[in-house]
Each structure stands twice: as structure tokens, then as C-alpha cells.
Scaffold this motif. Structure first.
Motif: not given
Length: 183
Positions: A24, A26, A30, A55-57, A81, A84, A87
Motif C-alpha cells: 500500500i 500513497s 499501491t 485514496s484509502s477508500s 497499512a 486499511i 477497515d
């Protein structure tokens, strides 16, 4: 040990076990893949995502889509991460931080190349990075660790092989140590 004529193939993975793996980033890319594992423990990588500035989403959506589409058993991700991973766990996925021991992972990758590891031709960034992988040339620097550059796809592959291919790997212990009290 990587030879495109031997290791870059379209492989029928019907009936193989599947895990989703990822490094992952930024600002860095990724890199995510579906890693297929045959009954005789051969590995095949497919379904590459390789993008900067996700983005994270977007990352979570990519990982969940891969896991759902390919009926993955687990997701093994870059241990840094944590958000992530949390989530994904909150969304009901079996997601864990991967084994990030670089030397061990490289040894496992070497063993997999010898055992018949293959990469789908569509995984262009993984194939490219394998051709760029390098070690320091300075004779004053003695290290078994490669140069930390052009390695995002390779890190994802290394995470998958180092984690999914070792049944004795203490995943619960690693999860607790990486995520702390949130695990």
C-alpha cells in the motif's frame, strides 16, 4: 532467477486457492494482486492494480472487489497499512498484516521461482520490476538487502509468498504485534 520466457505465462488456475496481496502506497504506487496457489504449492500472480495517489477508500474498494470477485480466502497486506487492514476487518474480511521480513521473503521468492512460480502477462509492473531489481554496487556496503527502489509490486509478491506459503507462520501473533490493542 526470473526468466520471462519461463515465468510469464497465462495459467489455468481453476481450483487453486486464492489470496489477495498488496503493498500500500500513497505517493508511491499501491500494488495489489490475486495470488493463486496450486495443490502442489506453485504460485501464480494475476489481476494487477498498480496506481499512485489512490485514496484509502479506493484501495479498500480495490481489495474488496478482488477478494469478492475471486473468492479469496484471505488478504495479506503491507504491515504499515494498519488503517486499511482494520477497515477490511471491520467490513468482514480476513485481512492480516503480511510477514515483512525482507531476507526471508526473498528466500521464499527464490524457492518459488525454482518451484515454477508464474506471472500473468497482464501484470506488466510486476514483470518490469523483476527486471529492475538490484543490490547495492558499493563494495563498502555489504548487504543482502536490495536497493529500495522500483519494488512496490515485488514487495506485494514477497508479502504473499512469505505469508501465505508458510502454514506455521504465527498470523495471530503478527496481527496483535502490528495492530496493537485494536486487533
Amino acid at each position: 532467477e526470473f526468466n520471462p520466457e519461463v515465468h510469464v505465462l497465462d495459467v489455468d488456475t481453476d481450483g487453486w486457492r486464492r489470496v489477495v496481496i498488496g503493498d500500500i502506497g500513497s505517493r508511491n504506487p499501491t500494488a495489489t494482486y490475486v495470488m493463486y496457489i496450486s495443490g502442489d504449492e506453485r504460485v501464480h500472480f494475476n489481476h494487477e492494480t498498480y496506481r499512485r495517489n489512490m485514496s484509502s477508500s479506493e484501495i479498500v474498494n480495490d481489495l474488496e472487489t478482488k477478494a469478492d470477485t475471486h473468492n479469496a480466502d484471505a488478504l495479506y497486506l503491507d504491515p504499515s497499512a494498519k488503517g486499511i487492514i482494520l477497515d477490511l476487518v471491520a467490513d468482514g474480511y480476513y485481512a492480516l498484516p503480511a510477514n515483512n521480513d525482507v531476507l526471508y521473503g526473498i528466500q521464499r521468492m527464490h524457492a518459488q521461482f525454482a518451484h515454477g512460480l508464474t506471472i500473468d502477462p497482464s501484470c506488466e509492473n510486476l514483470i518490469d520490476e523483476l527486471g529492475m531489481y538490484a543490490y547495492p554496487e558499493n563494495p563498502k556496503i555489504e548487504t543482502d538487502k536490495p536497493i529500495k527502489d522500483n519494488d512496490h509490486a515485488l514487495d506485494a509478491a514477497r508479502y504473499g509468498v512469505a505469508t501465505a506459503m508458510e502454514p506455521q507462520f504465527d498470523m495471530l501473533g503478527l496481527l496483535q504485534s502490528q495492530l496493537g490493542d485494536n486487533a
